[in-house]
Design a protein around this motif. Structure first.
Motif, mmCIF file in Angstrom:
data_model
loop_
_atom_site.group_PDB
_atom_site.id
_atom_site.type_symbol
_atom_site.label_atom_id
_atom_site.label_comp_id
_atom_site.label_asym_id
_atom_site.label_seq_id
_atom_site.Cartn_x
_atom_site.Cartn_y
_atom_site.Cartn_z
ATOM 1 N N PHE A 1 21.938 0.899 43.464
ATOM 2 C CA PHE A 1 22.531 2.169 43.073
ATOM 3 C C PHE A 1 24.049 1.984 43.015
ATOM 4 C CE2 PHE A 1 18.603 2.797 45.289
ATOM 5 C CZ PHE A 1 17.940 3.790 44.590
ATOM 6 N N ASP B 1 24.163 6.398 41.305
ATOM 7 C CA ASP B 1 23.156 6.403 40.248
ATOM 8 C C ASP B 1 22.319 5.129 40.294
ATOM 9 O OD1 ASP B 1 24.073 8.845 39.216
ATOM 10 O OD2 ASP B 1 25.604 7.828 38.010
ATOM 11 N N TRP C 1 28.708 -1.761 34.992
ATOM 12 C CA TRP C 1 29.226 -0.421 35.262
ATOM 13 C C TRP C 1 30.746 -0.473 35.139
ATOM 14 C CZ3 TRP C 1 32.709 1.699 38.564
ATOM 15 C CH2 TRP C 1 32.641 3.077 38.828
ATOM 16 N N ASN D 1 33.444 6.179 33.923
ATOM 17 C CA ASN D 1 33.119 7.014 35.085
ATOM 18 C C ASN D 1 34.326 7.592 35.810
ATOM 19 O OD1 ASN D 1 29.992 6.471 35.589
ATOM 20 N ND2 ASN D 1 30.902 4.519 34.986
#
Length: 265
Positions: free
Chosen positions: A64, A68, A230, A235
């Motif tokens: 995670f 998420d 990521w 984000n």
């Protein structure tokens, strides 16, 4: 027709290999194989005798990032020790297969000699750094990390020994790294409990990092591959980052790992 897959001893139950078989937990240490039929109709099941839950799980790790779910990574097999999957020498990681430049690269390693699970963080890729930024005069890459677990964490690889480490053999390990753009740093921890106990890694005070790159193992090809990347740029507000999306020295990201017996295909 569907029956909820359950957890056994903190790990996902392992079936006997057929798609219609799942497991039904009898108690915390035992489960049944359940064969399901129905084809859209009410379920009809047949149950085989109980089996013991697997005591340790090292085949996969649920991950995670920033809260998420990012997927399930398969651990990299190493015959004898974790350094086979890191290759520490000359103050750098030399097993750099598919490592991303200016990313926090994460990989799990399963040592086959003892079935133990290990966790490695590799900051950047020095080989790419030497190609694109060979003359960086400043220690411009900085990364701090706090890794916590419900069990003692041993520091197995220090890249480099001169960087700051604290908490070896305790439930919280703290690291502080600083390196040139054409270099890389990192560390490995272990052995980890494979019983489903989570491990949390808080990376913070990050400078010149794009984000997190999660690696997995492809058992069909024997290659280390990138499962998910990521990015801070996707984000975080652009005003908090450098123009190219890199962290500016005060960004942080939390990554949580939960070992599992298997990853879904």
């Amino acid at each position: 027709c569907s029956i909820e897959q359950k957890m056994c001893g903190g790990c996902q139950c392992v079936t006997d290999g057929t798609e219609t078989d799942i497991c039904d937990v009898v108690d915390t240490m035992k489960y049944n194989f359940v064969n399901i039929t129905g084809n859209g109709q009410p379920c009809s099941t047949s149950v085989s005798p109980t089996a013991l839950c697997p005591p340790l799980c090292s085949g996969g790790v649920q991950i995670f990032v920033d809260g998420d779910a990012a997927g399930c990574i398969k651990s990299i097999p190493a015959n004898t020790d974790v350094d086979e999957a890191y290759g520490y020498a000359d103050f750098q990681a030399n097993n750099i297969e598919n490592l991303e430049y200016d990313y926090i690269n994460l990989r799990f390693v399963n040592t086959l000699v003892d079935g133990e699970l290990h966790f490695c963080t590799i900051y950047g890729n020095w080989q790419i750094g030497q190609q694109v930024n060979p003359n960086d005069p400043t220690l411009s890459r900085q990364e701090k990390a706090t890794i916590t677990a419900a069990f003692p964490l041993g520091i197995e690889i220090r890249d480099d020994p001169g960087d700051d480490y604290a908490g070896d053999g305790t439930t919280q390990v703290d690291t502080d790294h600083e390196h040139y753009a054409y270099k890389s740093d990192g560390f490995c921890l272990g052995p980890l409990l494979g019983d489903g106990s989570s491990i949390k890694a808080q990376y913070y005070d990050l400078n010149n990092m794009f984000g997190v790159n999660v690696q997995t193992y492809n058992s069909a090809t024997g290659a280390i591959e990138n499962l998910v990347t990521w990015n801070f740029a996707d984000n975080r507000p652009a005003s908090d980052l450098q123009p190219d999306g890199r962290s500016n020295g005060d960004e942080a990201v939390l990554v949580e790992f939960k070992p599992s017996c298997v990853c879904a295909a």
